[in-house]
Write a protein that holds these residues in place. Structure first.
Motif, PDB file in Angstrom:
ATOM      1  N   ASP A   9       0.831  -1.208   0.000  1.00  0.00           N
ATOM      2  CA  ASP A   9       0.000   0.000   0.000  1.00  0.00           C
ATOM      3  C   ASP A   9       0.862   1.254   0.000  1.00  0.00           C
ATOM      4  O   ASP A   9       0.571   2.217  -0.709  1.00  0.00           O
ATOM      5  N   ALA A  10       1.951   1.253   0.775  1.00  0.00           N
ATOM      6  CA  ALA A  10       2.847   2.413   0.837  1.00  0.00           C
ATOM      7  C   ALA A  10       3.519   2.641  -0.518  1.00  0.00           C
ATOM      8  O   ALA A  10       3.657   3.780  -0.971  1.00  0.00           O
ATOM      9  N   ARG A  11       3.939   1.551  -1.192  1.00  0.00           N
ATOM     10  CA  ARG A  11       4.558   1.676  -2.518  1.00  0.00           C
ATOM     11  C   ARG A  11       3.565   2.249  -3.521  1.00  0.00           C
ATOM     12  O   ARG A  11       3.903   3.101  -4.328  1.00  0.00           O
ATOM     13  N   GLU A  12       2.316   1.775  -3.475  1.00  0.00           N
ATOM     14  CA  GLU A  12       1.306   2.249  -4.417  1.00  0.00           C
ATOM     15  C   GLU A  12       0.983   3.721  -4.201  1.00  0.00           C
ATOM     16  O   GLU A  12       0.699   4.439  -5.155  1.00  0.00           O
ATOM     17  N   GLU A  13       1.014   4.181  -2.939  1.00  0.00           N
ATOM     18  CA  GLU A  13       0.741   5.589  -2.659  1.00  0.00           C
ATOM     19  C   GLU A  13       1.801   6.492  -3.270  1.00  0.00           C
ATOM     20  O   GLU A  13       1.521   7.618  -3.656  1.00  0.00           O
ATOM     21  N   LYS A  14       3.052   6.014  -3.360  1.00  0.00           N
ATOM     22  CA  LYS A  14       4.147   6.807  -3.909  1.00  0.00           C
ATOM     23  C   LYS A  14       4.160   6.782  -5.435  1.00  0.00           C
ATOM     24  O   LYS A  14       4.731   7.667  -6.056  1.00  0.00           O
ATOM     25  N   GLN A  15       3.566   5.754  -6.041  1.00  0.00           N
ATOM     26  CA  GLN A  15       3.556   5.633  -7.493  1.00  0.00           C
ATOM     27  C   GLN A  15       2.530   6.581  -8.097  1.00  0.00           C
ATOM     28  O   GLN A  15       1.501   6.865  -7.497  1.00  0.00           O
ATOM     29  N   PRO A  16       2.812   7.024  -9.316  1.00  0.00           N
ATOM     30  CA  PRO A  16       1.801   7.839 -10.005  1.00  0.00           C
ATOM     31  C   PRO A  16       0.582   6.979 -10.334  1.00  0.00           C
ATOM     32  O   PRO A  16       0.687   5.764 -10.470  1.00  0.00           O
ATOM     33  N   LYS A  17      -0.551   7.612 -10.451  1.00  0.00           N
ATOM     34  CA  LYS A  17      -1.766   6.932 -10.893  1.00  0.00           C
ATOM     35  C   LYS A  17      -1.978   7.324 -12.347  1.00  0.00           C
ATOM     36  O   LYS A  17      -1.828   8.491 -12.717  1.00  0.00           O
ATOM     37  N   THR A  18      -2.299   6.359 -13.174  1.00  0.00           N
ATOM     38  CA  THR A  18      -2.518   6.601 -14.588  1.00  0.00           C
ATOM     39  C   THR A  18      -3.885   6.048 -14.965  1.00  0.00           C
ATOM     40  O   THR A  18      -4.236   4.949 -14.554  1.00  0.00           O
ATOM     41  N   THR A  19      -4.625   6.815 -15.739  1.00  0.00           N
ATOM     42  CA  THR A  19      -5.923   6.361 -16.240  1.00  0.00           C
ATOM     43  C   THR A  19      -5.832   6.185 -17.743  1.00  0.00           C
ATOM     44  O   THR A  19      -5.415   7.103 -18.458  1.00  0.00           O
ATOM     45  N   GLU A  36     -15.436  -1.327 -23.675  1.00  0.00           N
ATOM     46  CA  GLU A  36     -14.583  -0.170 -23.411  1.00  0.00           C
ATOM     47  C   GLU A  36     -14.823   0.329 -21.994  1.00  0.00           C
ATOM     48  O   GLU A  36     -15.965   0.404 -21.541  1.00  0.00           O
ATOM     49  N   LEU A  37     -13.735   0.656 -21.301  1.00  0.00           N
ATOM     50  CA  LEU A  37     -13.840   1.198 -19.954  1.00  0.00           C
ATOM     51  C   LEU A  37     -12.622   2.042 -19.639  1.00  0.00           C
ATOM     52  O   LEU A  37     -11.566   1.883 -20.246  1.00  0.00           O
ATOM     53  N   GLU A  38     -12.786   2.954 -18.702  1.00  0.00           N
ATOM     54  CA  GLU A  38     -11.667   3.735 -18.175  1.00  0.00           C
ATOM     55  C   GLU A  38     -11.097   2.932 -17.017  1.00  0.00           C
ATOM     56  O   GLU A  38     -11.847   2.384 -16.210  1.00  0.00           O
ATOM     57  N   TYR A  39      -9.764   2.850 -16.935  1.00  0.00           N
ATOM     58  CA  TYR A  39      -9.142   2.049 -15.880  1.00  0.00           C
ATOM     59  C   TYR A  39      -7.973   2.838 -15.283  1.00  0.00           C
ATOM     60  O   TYR A  39      -7.080   3.274 -16.010  1.00  0.00           O
ATOM     61  N   THR A  40      -7.988   3.008 -13.969  1.00  0.00           N
ATOM     62  CA  THR A  40      -6.921   3.708 -13.259  1.00  0.00           C
ATOM     63  C   THR A  40      -6.106   2.691 -12.478  1.00  0.00           C
ATOM     64  O   THR A  40      -6.659   1.834 -11.794  1.00  0.00           O
ATOM     65  N   PHE A  41      -4.789   2.804 -12.580  1.00  0.00           N
ATOM     66  CA  PHE A  41      -3.895   1.872 -11.895  1.00  0.00           C
ATOM     67  C   PHE A  41      -2.706   2.634 -11.310  1.00  0.00           C
ATOM     68  O   PHE A  41      -2.410   3.761 -11.724  1.00  0.00           O
ATOM     69  N   ALA A  42      -2.057   2.013 -10.346  1.00  0.00           N
ATOM     70  CA  ALA A  42      -0.856   2.599  -9.740  1.00  0.00           C
ATOM     71  C   ALA A  42       0.324   2.297 -10.636  1.00  0.00           C
ATOM     72  O   ALA A  42       0.597   1.144 -10.964  1.00  0.00           O
ATOM     73  N   GLY A  43       1.020   3.339 -11.076  1.00  0.00           N
ATOM     74  CA  GLY A  43       2.178   3.168 -11.933  1.00  0.00           C
ATOM     75  C   GLY A  43       1.970   3.852 -13.259  1.00  0.00           C
ATOM     76  O   GLY A  43       0.973   4.534 -13.492  1.00  0.00           O
ATOM     77  N   ASP A  44       2.927   3.626 -14.171  1.00  0.00           N
ATOM     78  CA  ASP A  44       2.825   4.227 -15.494  1.00  0.00           C
ATOM     79  C   ASP A  44       3.442   3.346 -16.575  1.00  0.00           C
ATOM     80  O   ASP A  44       3.812   3.818 -17.635  1.00  0.00           O
ATOM     81  N   ARG A  45       3.561   2.060 -16.304  1.00  0.00           N
ATOM     82  CA  ARG A  45       4.128   1.104 -17.263  1.00  0.00           C
ATOM     83  C   ARG A  45       3.058   0.095 -17.673  1.00  0.00           C
ATOM     84  O   ARG A  45       2.149  -0.216 -16.902  1.00  0.00           O
ATOM     85  N   LEU A  46       3.192  -0.447 -18.877  1.00  0.00           N
ATOM     86  CA  LEU A  46       2.260  -1.465 -19.351  1.00  0.00           C
ATOM     87  C   LEU A  46       2.241  -2.653 -18.398  1.00  0.00           C
ATOM     88  O   LEU A  46       1.184  -3.202 -18.106  1.00  0.00           O
ATOM     89  N   ASP A  51      -0.689  -6.072 -14.607  1.00  0.00           N
ATOM     90  CA  ASP A  51      -0.766  -6.698 -13.284  1.00  0.00           C
ATOM     91  C   ASP A  51      -2.036  -6.283 -12.558  1.00  0.00           C
ATOM     92  O   ASP A  51      -2.748  -7.119 -11.999  1.00  0.00           O
ATOM     93  N   ALA A  52      -2.335  -4.989 -12.567  1.00  0.00           N
ATOM     94  CA  ALA A  52      -3.526  -4.489 -11.886  1.00  0.00           C
ATOM     95  C   ALA A  52      -4.796  -4.990 -12.577  1.00  0.00           C
ATOM     96  O   ALA A  52      -5.734  -5.464 -11.918  1.00  0.00           O
ATOM     97  N   PHE A  53      -4.826  -4.906 -13.907  1.00  0.00           N
ATOM     98  CA  PHE A  53      -6.021  -5.308 -14.653  1.00  0.00           C
ATOM     99  C   PHE A  53      -6.289  -6.799 -14.483  1.00  0.00           C
ATOM    100  O   PHE A  53      -7.428  -7.211 -14.240  1.00  0.00           O
ATOM    101  N   PHE A  54      -5.242  -7.613 -14.583  1.00  0.00           N
ATOM    102  CA  PHE A  54      -5.413  -9.056 -14.423  1.00  0.00           C
ATOM    103  C   PHE A  54      -5.814  -9.425 -12.996  1.00  0.00           C
ATOM    104  O   PHE A  54      -6.452 -10.442 -12.769  1.00  0.00           O
ATOM    105  N   GLY A  55      -5.425  -8.602 -12.021  1.00  0.00           N
ATOM    106  CA  GLY A  55      -5.853  -8.835 -10.647  1.00  0.00           C
ATOM    107  C   GLY A  55      -7.345  -8.617 -10.471  1.00  0.00           C
ATOM    108  O   GLY A  55      -7.977  -9.204  -9.587  1.00  0.00           O
ATOM    109  N   GLU A  56      -7.911  -7.779 -11.315  1.00  0.00           N
ATOM    110  CA  GLU A  56      -9.338  -7.469 -11.227  1.00  0.00           C
ATOM    111  C   GLU A  56     -10.180  -8.290 -12.206  1.00  0.00           C
ATOM    112  O   GLU A  56     -11.308  -8.657 -11.913  1.00  0.00           O
TER     113      GLU A  56
END
Length: 135
Positions: A9-19, A36-46, A51-56
């Motif tokens: 959680d601490a690492r994710e708070e420091k990472q940028p959020k990208t939509t 089609e959907l808008e998706y926001t994840f922690a980080g800025d890399r594919l 990782d985030a999308f597959f987790g959901e």
């Protein structure tokens, strides 16, 4: 909450959020329930997006090949020794299945930096399965 979850959680708070806008086709669309959907994840890399999308959404097995054999279509004509243009392959373990593709703004991720491609706010990520093409 475990110590690992607190650190995550601490690492994710420091990472940028990208939509990004996610567009899904075929079986991926059916599994996700939307084309089609808008998706926001922690980080800025594919890689972080996937990782985030597959987790959901449980679509990783449709798209990502674990072995070279899963990434290779069988029964096709052999590829020439020297491929035309700027074609390149992602390394093993970072490839899509033979009939799947991940595109960023309409281009295959292989034409960028593979899973390390930087995503920007508003980019379009297409998760395509099945995908067919001819050379």
């Amino acid at each position: 909450m475990t110590a690992e979850q607190v650190h995550q959680d601490a690492r994710e708070e420091k990472q940028p959020k990208t939509t990004v806008t996610v567009r899904c086709t075929g079986h991926v669309r059916d599994a996700v329930g939307n084309h089609e959907l808008e998706y926001t994840f922690a980080g800025d890399r594919l890689r972080e997006f996937l990782d985030a999308f597959f987790g959901e959404y449980d679509v990783e097995e449709m798209l990502i090949a674990e072995t070279e054999a899963e990434a290779t279509a069988h029964g096709w004509a052999p590829a020439p020794e020297e491929l035309p243009g700027t074609w390149r392959k992602n390394p093993e373990g970072e490839q899509t299945r033979a009939f799947a593709r991940v595109c960023i703004n309409g281009r295959f991720n292989e034409h960028f930096e593979g899973l390390e491609t930087e995503l920007e706010e508003g980019d379009r990520v297409a998760l395509i399965y099945p995908f067919m093409f001819c050379c």
